[in-house]
Motif scaffolding. Structure first.
Motif, PDB file in Angstrom:
ATOM      1  N   ILE A 240       0.716  -1.246   0.096  1.00 19.39           N
ATOM      2  CA  ILE A 240      -0.096   0.030  -0.127  1.00 19.39           C
ATOM      3  C   ILE A 240       0.696   1.097  -0.086  1.00 19.39           C
ATOM      4  CG2 ILE A 240      -1.593   1.412   1.677  1.00 19.39           C
ATOM      5  CD1 ILE A 240      -2.802  -1.340   2.285  1.00 19.39           C
TER       6      ILE A 240
ATOM      7  N   THR B  52      -5.784  -1.282  -3.098  1.00 17.76           N
ATOM      8  CA  THR B  52      -5.353  -0.516  -2.229  1.00 17.76           C
ATOM      9  C   THR B  52      -6.699  -0.043  -1.334  1.00 17.76           C
ATOM     10  OG1 THR B  52      -3.980   0.574  -3.775  1.00 17.76           O
ATOM     11  CG2 THR B  52      -4.081   1.641  -1.467  1.00 17.76           C
ATOM     12  N   TRP B  53      -7.867   0.479  -1.939  1.00 16.13           N
ATOM     13  CA  TRP B  53      -8.887   0.846  -0.881  1.00 16.13           C
ATOM     14  C   TRP B  53      -9.382  -0.455  -0.258  1.00 16.13           C
ATOM     15  CZ3 TRP B  53      -9.718   5.631   0.381  1.00 16.13           C
ATOM     16  CH2 TRP B  53      -9.293   6.609  -0.462  1.00 16.13           C
TER      17      TRP B  53
ATOM     18  N   LEU C  98      -7.587  -1.428   2.875  1.00 20.23           N
ATOM     19  CA  LEU C  98      -7.856  -0.094   3.770  1.00 20.23           C
ATOM     20  C   LEU C  98      -8.974  -0.437   4.561  1.00 20.23           C
ATOM     21  CD1 LEU C  98      -5.682   3.018   2.301  1.00 20.23           C
ATOM     22  CD2 LEU C  98      -4.959   1.341   4.191  1.00 20.23           C
TER      23      LEU C  98
ATOM     24  N   ARG D 124      -9.253  -2.448   7.412  1.00 18.92           N
ATOM     25  CA  ARG D 124      -8.780  -1.946   8.637  1.00 18.92           C
ATOM     26  C   ARG D 124      -9.707  -0.902   9.398  1.00 18.92           C
ATOM     27  NH1 ARG D 124      -6.793  -5.878  10.166  1.00 18.92           N
ATOM     28  NH2 ARG D 124      -6.001  -4.577  11.829  1.00 18.92           N
TER      29      ARG D 124
ATOM     30  N   LEU E  14       0.178   6.266   7.654  1.00 17.21           N
ATOM     31  CA  LEU E  14       0.197   4.808   7.544  1.00 17.21           C
ATOM     32  C   LEU E  14       1.670   4.236   7.847  1.00 17.21           C
ATOM     33  CD1 LEU E  14      -2.204   4.644   4.560  1.00 17.21           C
ATOM     34  CD2 LEU E  14      -2.626   3.873   6.924  1.00 17.21           C
TER      35      LEU E  14
ATOM     36  N   LEU F 132       0.007  -3.975   9.004  1.00 24.48           N
ATOM     37  CA  LEU F 132      -1.160  -3.524   8.833  1.00 24.48           C
ATOM     38  C   LEU F 132      -2.097  -4.144   9.949  1.00 24.48           C
ATOM     39  CD1 LEU F 132      -2.657  -2.170   6.639  1.00 24.48           C
ATOM     40  CD2 LEU F 132      -3.163  -4.380   5.434  1.00 24.48           C
TER      41      LEU F 132
ATOM     42  N   LEU G 123      -8.263   1.804  11.216  1.00 28.55           N
ATOM     43  CA  LEU G 123      -8.478   3.110  10.576  1.00 28.55           C
ATOM     44  C   LEU G 123      -9.791   3.688  10.581  1.00 28.55           C
ATOM     45  CD1 LEU G 123      -7.164   4.772   8.290  1.00 28.55           C
ATOM     46  CD2 LEU G 123      -8.055   3.609   6.239  1.00 28.55           C
TER      47      LEU G 123
END
Length: 539
Positions: free
Chosen positions: A186, A199-200, A203, A206, A373, A379, A384
């Motif tokens: 990422i 990527t999205w 995330l 999280r 990040l 991770l 998030l």
């Protein structure tokens, strides 16, 4: 570039900009080079743009090391004033190599000012007075907190940058994030401006809250959110509230500037159990700007902090001041702490966190997401809380500049491999730079103060000359009083400078005892703890 290749270039005495992604081992490499220089008796100035980054190399801030302080401009009179300071003369006389870490957080005009100071002390018009200069950092990090014009003031925009003949060493291996962890992927996608669906999706996973074994550090984009959460957490504690009001002297404009630059609060509210962060450097007491800890007690009204490393520190007033033409123009005094259940992303730069709760929903500048990040090791250690589109953006100008840096780094590797006399060049550099029988000054900070007291220097002058707090100097005097014997040290000149001496002495005789707190309570608020401690020298 590999770390081993960069180290060879550093050992050749070349000026270097050491860069690379978060966790690529830049600070580790600097520490290797520092050890090499010390082994070869080459005096080195180890500095960083922030206090917390400086501690990673057992160094100091570049502002303190150079004498620049918090100045935005450097006049000829300022330089002349610095040239008179004996401790700076000695520092520059021997230093052959200057390291500045976290260069991304140094303003362009500050780098130019430091260059001017170095040339003046070295009596040499080459960049930085002819010293080898190593700048280290990553311009994907957030820029220095900007002035009203809103422009980025990254150090590479300084006048001196292009004159330094910098060798670019771009480290591309990464060590902070675990091998195979998707966080590393990422971060690289953000850095290369290749953020996509994967990527999205990663995330979003999280954003599902899970319980951590320990309380995670909370990172937010705005000071107001940080302040709000900190006050909420403080209100949850049932212990008594202890407040500290700031004292100040000087013009309102200068005082307001000091308040903004040092982050000290006009009214600091604390309780036993509060999570706090130091906002000033005091290496002697064991803390720097960014050190985190918890209030575990109050001693004579002063907070006692246990840092995350387990050190207990009695926290006393510190002062921040502005000097012009050798005269103090403004000064503020406050306990150097802030509440720190939450901190801003700006403040997190340079930290490595096992667990973090990050809110990027109000990101307002490109680079915020990357910085936040990249603070986390894995991770799995990330919750998030929120995110917006700005969070994963990177500045176009930095993207273009980064491509240039990578090309320059490739050229540096090619030149290194084609260099046949590397060992000879490295040997010549050490021979020219080494100072025979050089040892870092071992004289204790107490003994330096003692010498100045014997010369009957005023306390504020000693503090200013040595870049220490009044409180620290008073501690030295207390120690000196205990061991002085035979009347060798004359404190009378100090008594003459204490405007409130008679008033404090009168109250002391009335209250009695040897505890400071009852005396302080019986005196007006404008009489400081330091003044009371000084009067005690004569009781």
């Amino acid at each position: 570039m590999l770390q081993s290749e960069a180290l060879e270039i550093l050992k050749m005495g070349k000026n270097v900009f050491l860069t690379g992604p978060a966790g690529s081992g830049k600070t580790y490499l600097l520490n290797q080079y520092i050890s090499f220089l010390k082994e070869k008796s080459v005096p080195v100035g180890v500095t960083a743009s922030t206090g917390i980054a400086a501690t990673h190399m057992n160094g100091v801030t570049i502002h303190s090391w150079s004498g620049l302080g918090i100045k935005d401009k450097l006049s000829a009179l300022d330089v002349d004033s610095l040239l008179e300071k004996s401790y700076l003369k000695k520092r520059f006389k021997y230093t052959q190599v200057l390291i500045i870490d976290e260069i991304s957080m140094l303003h362009s005009f500050q780098l130019d000012a430091i260059d001017i100071i170095c040339r003046a002390f070295k009596h040499n018009d080459f960049p930085f007075g002819g010293m080898q200069v190593i700048l280290c950092g990553d311009f994907f990090q957030l820029p220095p907190i900007n002035k009203a014009d809103g422009e980025m003031n990254f150090a590479y925009k300084s006048s001196i940058w292009t004159d330094m003949d910098l060798n670019i060493c771009y480290l591309e291996e990464q060590y902070r994030q675990e091998e195979g962890d998707s966080l590393l992927r990422i971060l690289n996608e953000i850095r290369d401006n290749k953020v996509g669906e994967n990527t999205w999706e990663s995330l979003k996973e999280r954003q599902k809250y899970s319980e951590f074994k320990f309380t995670p550090t909370k990172l937010y984009t705005h000071n107001r959110d940080v302040d709000s959460l900190n006050l909420q957490e403080l209100d949850k504690i049932t212990a008594p509230l202890v407040s500290y009001k700031m004292k100040d002297t000087g013009t309102k404009r200068l005082v307001d500037g000091l308040k903004k630059s040092c982050l000290a609060q006009e009214e600091l509210r604390l309780k036993k159990g509060a999570v706090v962060m130091f906002i000033k450097n005091n290496f002697e007491k064991g803390y720097v700007n960014g050190t985190l800890g918890t209030i575990i007690d109050f001693n004579n009204g002063q907070p006692v902090v246990e840092t995350y490393s387990g050190k207990e520190i009695l926290v006393e007033d510190e002062f921040w001041h502005i000097e012009e033409e050798g005269k103090q123009k403004a000064k503020i005094i406050q306990i150097p702490l802030r509440l720190a259940w939450a901190i801003t992303i700006h403040k997190s730069q340079g930290m490595s966190l096992d667990l973090a709760e990050i809110d990027l929903s109000k990101s307002f500048v490109a680079g915020m997401g990357y910085v936040a990040l990249s603070r986390v090791r894995s991770l799995d250690g990330l919750y998030l809380k929120g995110i917006n589109n700005t969070a994963l953006q990177v500045n176009d100008e930095i993207l273009d500049f980064d491509l240039e840096l990578k090309k320059e780094s490739e050229r540096a590797v090619f030149c290194l491999k084609s260099e046949r006399n590397i060992k000879e060049v490295q040997k010549d550099f050490v021979e020219v730079s080494a100072v025979e029988n050089y040892k870092e000054e071992k004289i204790s900070t107490f003994d330096i103060t003692k010498k100045m007291v014997l010369q009957e220097m005023m306390i504020e002058d000693i503090a200013r000359e040595r870049n220490l707090t009044i409180s620290t100097i008073v501690s030295h005097l207390e120690k000196l009083a205990e061991e002085k014997g035979g009347g060798k040290v004359n404190f009378e000149y100090i008594k003459d400078d204490l405007l409130n001496f008679d008033e404090i002495l009168k109250v002391w005789k009335k209250v009695g005892g040897d505890k400071l707190s009852p005396i302080k309570k019986a005196l007006p608020d404008n009489i400081s703890w330091e003044d009371i401690r000084l009067v005690k020298l004569f009781i």
